[in-house]
Enzyme design. Sequence first.
Site, PDB file in Angstrom:
ATOM      1  N   GLN A 105      48.349 -12.539 -27.516  1.00  0.00           N
ATOM      2  CA  GLN A 105      47.413 -11.615 -28.159  1.00  0.00           C
ATOM      3  C   GLN A 105      47.861 -10.164 -28.070  1.00  0.00           C
ATOM      4  O   GLN A 105      47.244  -9.296 -28.689  1.00  0.00           O
ATOM      5  CB  GLN A 105      46.005 -11.753 -27.551  1.00  0.00           C
ATOM      6  CG  GLN A 105      45.336 -13.080 -27.805  1.00  0.00           C
ATOM      7  CD  GLN A 105      44.923 -13.284 -29.272  1.00  0.00           C
ATOM      8  OE1 GLN A 105      44.898 -12.355 -30.077  1.00  0.00           O
ATOM      9  NE2 GLN A 105      44.598 -14.521 -29.622  1.00  0.00           N
ATOM     10  N   THR A 138      65.749 -30.311 -33.267  1.00  0.00           N
ATOM     11  CA  THR A 138      66.289 -29.482 -34.344  1.00  0.00           C
ATOM     12  C   THR A 138      65.351 -28.321 -34.624  1.00  0.00           C
ATOM     13  O   THR A 138      64.139 -28.507 -34.720  1.00  0.00           O
ATOM     14  CB  THR A 138      66.510 -30.340 -35.602  1.00  0.00           C
ATOM     15  OG1 THR A 138      67.416 -31.395 -35.247  1.00  0.00           O
ATOM     16  CG2 THR A 138      67.095 -29.526 -36.742  1.00  0.00           C
ATOM     17  N   GLY A 174      52.858 -21.167 -28.923  1.00  0.00           N
ATOM     18  CA  GLY A 174      52.555 -20.417 -27.712  1.00  0.00           C
ATOM     19  C   GLY A 174      52.194 -21.366 -26.572  1.00  0.00           C
ATOM     20  O   GLY A 174      52.601 -21.172 -25.430  1.00  0.00           O
ATOM     21  N   ASN A 194      42.222 -13.355 -25.238  1.00  0.00           N
ATOM     22  CA  ASN A 194      41.879 -13.724 -26.609  1.00  0.00           C
ATOM     23  C   ASN A 194      40.381 -13.663 -26.897  1.00  0.00           C
ATOM     24  O   ASN A 194      39.974 -13.444 -28.034  1.00  0.00           O
ATOM     25  CB  ASN A 194      42.412 -15.123 -26.936  1.00  0.00           C
ATOM     26  CG  ASN A 194      42.133 -16.131 -25.850  1.00  0.00           C
ATOM     27  OD1 ASN A 194      42.412 -15.899 -24.668  1.00  0.00           O
ATOM     28  ND2 ASN A 194      41.568 -17.267 -26.219  1.00  0.00           N
ATOM     29  N   SER A 226      53.530 -16.135 -29.981  1.00  0.00           N
ATOM     30  CA  SER A 226      53.199 -17.193 -30.945  1.00  0.00           C
ATOM     31  C   SER A 226      53.222 -16.628 -32.367  1.00  0.00           C
ATOM     32  O   SER A 226      52.734 -15.528 -32.614  1.00  0.00           O
ATOM     33  CB  SER A 226      51.812 -17.759 -30.630  1.00  0.00           C
ATOM     34  OG  SER A 226      51.409 -18.639 -31.670  1.00  0.00           O
ATOM     35  N   HIS A 250      51.670 -17.654 -35.303  1.00  0.00           N
ATOM     36  CA  HIS A 250      50.504 -17.598 -36.191  1.00  0.00           C
ATOM     37  C   HIS A 250      49.447 -16.578 -35.793  1.00  0.00           C
ATOM     38  O   HIS A 250      48.477 -16.370 -36.516  1.00  0.00           O
ATOM     39  CB  HIS A 250      49.887 -18.994 -36.371  1.00  0.00           C
ATOM     40  CG  HIS A 250      49.108 -19.491 -35.197  1.00  0.00           C
ATOM     41  ND1 HIS A 250      47.740 -19.488 -35.180  1.00  0.00           N
ATOM     42  CD2 HIS A 250      49.493 -20.018 -34.025  1.00  0.00           C
ATOM     43  CE1 HIS A 250      47.317 -20.008 -34.026  1.00  0.00           C
ATOM     44  NE2 HIS A 250      48.366 -20.335 -33.312  1.00  0.00           N
ATOM     45  N   CYS A 269      39.477 -23.206 -29.331  1.00  0.00           N
ATOM     46  CA  CYS A 269      39.743 -24.481 -28.647  1.00  0.00           C
ATOM     47  C   CYS A 269      38.507 -24.959 -27.907  1.00  0.00           C
ATOM     48  O   CYS A 269      38.309 -26.144 -27.710  1.00  0.00           O
ATOM     49  CB  CYS A 269      40.881 -24.318 -27.651  1.00  0.00           C
ATOM     50  SG  CYS A 269      42.244 -23.376 -28.312  1.00  0.00           S
TER      51      CYS A 269
HETATM   52  C1  LIG Z   1      46.415 -18.760 -29.500  1.00  0.00           C
HETATM   53  C2  LIG Z   1      46.797 -18.500 -28.086  1.00  0.00           C
HETATM   54  C3  LIG Z   1      47.695 -19.350 -27.416  1.00  0.00           C
HETATM   55  C4  LIG Z   1      48.241 -20.593 -28.028  1.00  0.00           C
HETATM   56  O1  LIG Z   1      49.201 -20.358 -29.021  1.00  0.00           O
HETATM   57  P1  LIG Z   1      49.526 -21.546 -30.045  1.00  0.00           P
HETATM   58  O2  LIG Z   1      50.733 -21.071 -30.783  1.00  0.00           O
HETATM   59  O3  LIG Z   1      48.316 -21.703 -30.912  1.00  0.00           O
HETATM   60  O4  LIG Z   1      49.801 -22.759 -29.234  1.00  0.00           O
HETATM   61  C5  LIG Z   1      48.018 -19.042 -26.114  1.00  0.00           C
HETATM   62  N1  LIG Z   1      47.511 -17.965 -25.501  1.00  0.00           N
HETATM   63  C6  LIG Z   1      46.662 -17.123 -26.113  1.00  0.00           C
HETATM   64  C7  LIG Z   1      46.151 -15.925 -25.385  1.00  0.00           C
HETATM   65  C8  LIG Z   1      46.267 -17.370 -27.423  1.00  0.00           C
HETATM   66  O5  LIG Z   1      45.406 -16.546 -28.017  1.00  0.00           O
END
Ligand SMILES: *Cc1c(COP(=O)(O)O)cnc(C)c1O
Length: 398
Positions: free
Chosen positions: A183, A241, A69, A155, A203, A205, A329
């Site tokens: 989110q 890749t 993300g 988030n 994203s 995960h 973070c």
């Molecule tokens: C987790 C998150 C991201 C970052 O995504 P990653 O795949 O971990 O780099 C960006 N924006 C929001 C709102 C998030 O919660």
Amino acid sequence: MKVYFDHNATTPLHPEVKKEMAEAMDMFGNPSSMHAWGREARANVEDARRRIAAFVGAQDDEIVFVGSGSEANNTVLSLFVCASNMCIPGTKMRSTIITTKIEHPCVLETSECLAHRGARVKFLDVDRYGKVDLDQLADMLGDDVGLVSVMMANNEIGTIQDIETIAKMAHESGAMMHTDAVQAVGKLPVDVQRLGVDFLTISGHKIYGPKGVGALYVKKGTPYCPLIRGGHQERGRRAGTENTLGILGLGKAVDMRAIEMEAEKQLLGDMKAVLKKGIEEQIDDICFNGHPTESLSNTLNVSFPGAEGEAILLYLDLEGIAVSTGSACASGSLDPSHVLLATGVDAERAHGSIRISLGRGSTMQEVEYMLDVLPRTIQRIRNMSTAYIKGGAHAASR
Ligand SMILES: *Cc1c(COP(=O)(O)O)cnc(C)c1O
């Protein structure tokens, strides 16, 4: 009891995603190769692209696979210094970017970097609930603005923005519209047509897919400039890749979201209501952060003046419960959450805040366990804190 209430930081792999990825573990072909190995990998990547495009109402070739993300957000914002340097033939782009004070650090830090590279960046204020100030946006918009980037759901506090209206305003003034929907996707219905956005970030995960993979929606015909240059992967929009296994997992994760999202939203909303009521009834002097209704049904952010967020987190961890303070973070730094500060919460209250984020595995038993543990945890920490005097005098004696 082990209770994971930190789904906005990351989520476990969905069992179906895990199964599909495990079965594909030997698929090693390079999707750019023309032989059978390559074609197998290519077929899987394109299949995932179709599922993701369908899930957000996009066309297949409007989806670009990226490494996270964060990378998707970096790509969109960086476009505006790239383009203003005439990287995109024939396009001279406006180089002012409007974003908000409550974005994820990957947007805020990138914006600040771009400000040193020739872009002008303006940060929108939010109200006490975390909603963007639309009057201020109207004032900021002008013929110098190339991009408006506003996250769809926050988030830390879960507040949901009215992206449709913001995109309309952006387009009326000739700016492009990006939303970080990391989110929101998989928690709310997200349709790029209805939202009217030019770029949208996903994203893996955060939606029970693998880490290290994301997708960027880029509306057809929108000027674009790759952040990662090299080979012609992703139609020249992202070199390197492809993360075939990750992409396959993201495709499956999206499929599972399509099936599970609605029912889960209800369930988590009920759990959040029980949590909220229990906290209110059992703990004195608390304060909920974020919007009371226009908020993610899985996210609850609450302040306990007189108890440090980090202390709460560590004590809960000892009892097997995972929550977070601010964003993952930002933890590790002692600065209070930039999101809470932007909503007008004072530093004291911001320091005493935790985020509880529920997810697909969450149960009412876990909520009850939390409501058993949390009140005595807060009491214990407040008792130790000589600085805490109920009702607010704590701020003076820090
Ligand atoms: C987790 C998150 C991201 C970052 O995504 P990653 O795949 O971990 O780099 C960006 N924006 C929001 C709102 C998030 O919660």
